[in-house]
Design an enzyme around this catalytic site. Sequence first.
Site, short mmCIF file in Angstrom:
data_model
loop_
_atom_site.label_atom_id
_atom_site.label_comp_id
_atom_site.label_asym_id
_atom_site.label_seq_id
_atom_site.Cartn_x
_atom_site.Cartn_y
_atom_site.Cartn_z
N ASP A 54 -5.97 -6.78 -0.80
CA ASP A 54 -5.51 -8.14 -0.52
C ASP A 54 -5.75 -9.03 -1.75
O ASP A 54 -6.46 -10.03 -1.70
CB ASP A 54 -6.11 -8.73 0.75
CG ASP A 54 -5.39 -8.24 2.00
OD1 ASP A 54 -4.52 -7.35 1.88
OD2 ASP A 54 -5.69 -8.75 3.09
N ASN A 100 -3.54 -4.59 3.27
CA ASN A 100 -2.32 -4.73 4.08
C ASN A 100 -1.34 -5.72 3.46
O ASN A 100 -0.13 -5.58 3.64
CB ASN A 100 -2.67 -5.12 5.52
CG ASN A 100 -3.42 -6.43 5.63
OD1 ASN A 100 -4.46 -6.60 5.01
ND2 ASN A 100 -2.90 -7.36 6.41
N HIS A 101 -1.82 -6.68 2.69
CA HIS A 101 -0.88 -7.61 2.06
C HIS A 101 -0.10 -6.96 0.92
O HIS A 101 1.09 -7.28 0.73
CB HIS A 101 -1.59 -8.89 1.59
CG HIS A 101 -1.80 -9.86 2.71
ND1 HIS A 101 -0.99 -10.95 2.93
CD2 HIS A 101 -2.71 -9.88 3.70
CE1 HIS A 101 -1.39 -11.61 4.01
NE2 HIS A 101 -2.44 -10.98 4.49
N HIS A 160 -10.96 -7.59 4.57
CA HIS A 160 -9.93 -7.79 5.59
C HIS A 160 -10.27 -8.84 6.62
O HIS A 160 -9.40 -9.57 7.07
CB HIS A 160 -9.57 -6.47 6.26
CG HIS A 160 -8.41 -6.56 7.20
ND1 HIS A 160 -7.17 -7.05 6.81
CD2 HIS A 160 -8.27 -6.24 8.54
CE1 HIS A 160 -6.34 -7.00 7.85
NE2 HIS A 160 -6.98 -6.52 8.90
MN LIG Z 1 -6.26 -7.83 4.90
#
Ligand SMILES: [Mn+2]
Length: 248
Positions: free
Chosen positions: A56, A82-83, A198
């Site tokens: 991220d 996840n980004h 996260h």
């Molecule tokens: Mn994240």
Amino acid sequence: MTKRTRLHSVDRYPANEAGGRDFAVGDIHGHFSRLQQALNAADFNPERDRLFSVGDLVDRGPESAQVLEWLQRPWFHAVQGNHEEIGVRYVRERSISAGHYTVLGGAWLMDLPAIDQMNIADALAGLPIAIEVETPGGLVAIVHADCPMPTWGLFIQFLEHSDVNHREMKDLSQWSRRRLEQADASGVPDLRALVVGHTPLREPAVLGNVYHIDTGAWLKDGSGRFTLLDLQTLETIPPMRGRLQWSD
Ligand SMILES: [Mn+2]
């Protein structure tokens, strides 16, 4: 139709032989100036020290476009969060809508010329899901959100060799908040420590041997800060208030 590109799963680093320190840092989200300030405060020495990011790196903050510059620094190593995954999906597949990606902080990428978007997507797609770092006290591993299997060895074996449910396992490793939600302190038995981000927390949280170090330096209200975790000592800069084991 069944084109399958093997996932870039794990990067392995030997112990720091330059005699320097190894740090991990939580989610950056486009705040590279704040990160540099945190490194300066820790007397980070780019000649000898190394910095490992839990991913991220981009979205939400104002300096996301600096990500390529940072990834080119020889002492800076990141896993894919996840980004990063979302950015790659937006550029390559348009499998996330512009509206949704804007809400997640991705306007900076959408505003760039197509060629720049593609270059950034290539760099982000090339990041490993996991990093392993040898330390004098044993193996320390880094993943964005969690090790979703009972042992690290099983997870890595699965990432590197299995074709089944690969996507699901990767998604869990980048999105899961299960350990914090369930206050699961069982840890990961075959590691000295696992380092994740996260989930923004007011203080770093240690659940078993899993270090949650996203202390929200990127939060808009300015209430957060960067925490640097020294992978050799497992001490943080700034120091944890007490040695926080998670409780309820
Ligand atoms: Mn994240």
